[in-house]
Design a protein around this motif. Sequence first.
Motif, PDB file in Angstrom:
ATOM      1  N   UNK A   1       0.823  -1.213   0.000  1.00  0.00           N
ATOM      2  CA  UNK A   1       0.000   0.000   0.000  1.00  0.00           C
ATOM      3  C   UNK A   1       0.856   1.261   0.000  1.00  0.00           C
ATOM      4  N   UNK A   2       2.033   1.187   0.646  1.00  0.00           N
ATOM      5  CA  UNK A   2       2.913   2.365   0.753  1.00  0.00           C
ATOM      6  C   UNK A   2       4.028   2.337  -0.298  1.00  0.00           C
ATOM      7  N   UNK A   3       3.873   1.507  -1.312  1.00  0.00           N
ATOM      8  CA  UNK A   3       4.873   1.446  -2.367  1.00  0.00           C
ATOM      9  C   UNK A   3       5.813   0.269  -2.200  1.00  0.00           C
ATOM     10  N   UNK A   4       6.742   0.149  -3.135  1.00  0.00           N
ATOM     11  CA  UNK A   4       7.683  -0.963  -3.155  1.00  0.00           C
ATOM     12  C   UNK A   4       8.584  -0.929  -1.923  1.00  0.00           C
ATOM     13  N   UNK A   5       8.760  -2.076  -1.262  1.00  0.00           N
ATOM     14  CA  UNK A   5       9.641  -2.154  -0.091  1.00  0.00           C
ATOM     15  C   UNK A   5      11.081  -2.455  -0.474  1.00  0.00           C
ATOM     16  N   UNK A   6      11.258  -3.373  -1.425  1.00  0.00           N
ATOM     17  CA  UNK A   6      12.594  -3.847  -1.770  1.00  0.00           C
ATOM     18  C   UNK A   6      12.864  -3.749  -3.261  1.00  0.00           C
ATOM     19  N   UNK A   7      14.141  -3.599  -3.558  1.00  0.00           N
ATOM     20  CA  UNK A   7      14.591  -3.616  -4.938  1.00  0.00           C
ATOM     21  C   UNK A   7      15.813  -4.517  -4.995  1.00  0.00           C
ATOM     22  N   UNK A   8      15.671  -5.679  -5.608  1.00  0.00           N
ATOM     23  CA  UNK A   8      16.755  -6.676  -5.668  1.00  0.00           C
ATOM     24  C   UNK A   8      17.279  -7.018  -4.275  1.00  0.00           C
ATOM     25  N   UNK A   9      16.351  -7.368  -3.394  1.00  0.00           N
ATOM     26  CA  UNK A   9      16.634  -7.786  -2.014  1.00  0.00           C
ATOM     27  C   UNK A   9      17.086  -6.645  -1.100  1.00  0.00           C
ATOM     28  N   UNK A  10      17.257  -5.445  -1.642  1.00  0.00           N
ATOM     29  CA  UNK A  10      17.704  -4.316  -0.831  1.00  0.00           C
ATOM     30  C   UNK A  10      16.526  -3.398  -0.503  1.00  0.00           C
ATOM     31  N   UNK A  11      16.514  -2.877   0.720  1.00  0.00           N
ATOM     32  CA  UNK A  11      15.447  -1.980   1.157  1.00  0.00           C
ATOM     33  C   UNK A  11      15.467  -0.718   0.305  1.00  0.00           C
ATOM     34  N   UNK A  12      14.311  -0.357  -0.236  1.00  0.00           N
ATOM     35  CA  UNK A  12      14.239   0.870  -1.031  1.00  0.00           C
ATOM     36  C   UNK A  12      14.503   2.062  -0.138  1.00  0.00           C
ATOM     37  N   UNK A  13      15.453   2.927  -0.496  1.00  0.00           N
ATOM     38  CA  UNK A  13      15.795   4.050   0.382  1.00  0.00           C
ATOM     39  C   UNK A  13      14.640   5.014   0.575  1.00  0.00           C
ATOM     40  N   UNK A  14      14.531   5.522   1.787  1.00  0.00           N
ATOM     41  CA  UNK A  14      13.514   6.516   2.107  1.00  0.00           C
ATOM     42  C   UNK A  14      14.007   7.882   1.659  1.00  0.00           C
ATOM     43  N   UNK A  15      13.093   8.708   1.178  1.00  0.00           N
ATOM     44  CA  UNK A  15      13.482  10.070   0.783  1.00  0.00           C
ATOM     45  C   UNK A  15      14.000  10.809   2.010  1.00  0.00           C
TER      46      UNK A  15
END
Length: 258
Positions: A40-54
């Motif tokens: 609901x809040x967008x993608x959590x991971x990208x290639x097993x890595x946590x998507x960085x927070x703005x």
Amino acid sequence: QYSPDNVAGADGNVDPTEITFPGCSCGTISCVPHVCSCLHWGENYNSLCLRPTEEEEGYTRPVFECNAMCQCGESCQNRVVQRGLQLRLEVFKTEKKGWGLRTLEFIAKGRFVCEYAGEVLGFNEAHRRIQAQTSKDSNYIIAVREHLHSGQILETFVDPTYVGNVGRFLNHSCEPNLFMIPVRVDSMVPKLALFAATDISAGEELSYDYSGRFHNLPIPKREQEPLEDDNQLRKPCYCGATSCASFLPWDSSLFSTP
């Protein structure tokens, strides 16, 4: 006693294994944002890595992984922390800090490293255990407070003193290479997941900031100076960082007033 996951504490107030989330109805192998209810809040991971927070957000996004009730596959990219330890880590004896934990392989920034798992306690039991400690005892109890938009605060207490995993051997650093994020899978009881704050080379000791500062920002000077009354209870910090605060982070909420 080793346990890769959280277990219910002696007080039995919280059952971390309970499944209360309904799960998504995605029929795909891997879920996608804005379609999957877990994202609901967008993608959590990208290639097993946590998507960085703005950077301007100044707080962590809620992280919900797909769970046991979800219809997506086990290989869904929104299942990372629940898979547990995937890296080669080593417990070793440090010079001044007792046991420590280091990595035997390169870890990319944002990669999930390990969970801080143990007994999940209610406030009263956590308070009782803290009160029973002496100044010579090691304190493994962590108190995590999450601030909700409504003004409420969710508290989670995890104690790996008697039952826990490799996370209990992580030392504090005022300039850590890991940071902690509460990640929810099957219920509102979070997994205290530690992610790499930077690229980490093989052989490096792993550490996080026990105070839980987000983005590992520098400590304001006023926070580094302990109150005079607290000095007798605080323990010295041996992290060796240039910005070392001299003392380990201090949280008096579980202690009686001296």
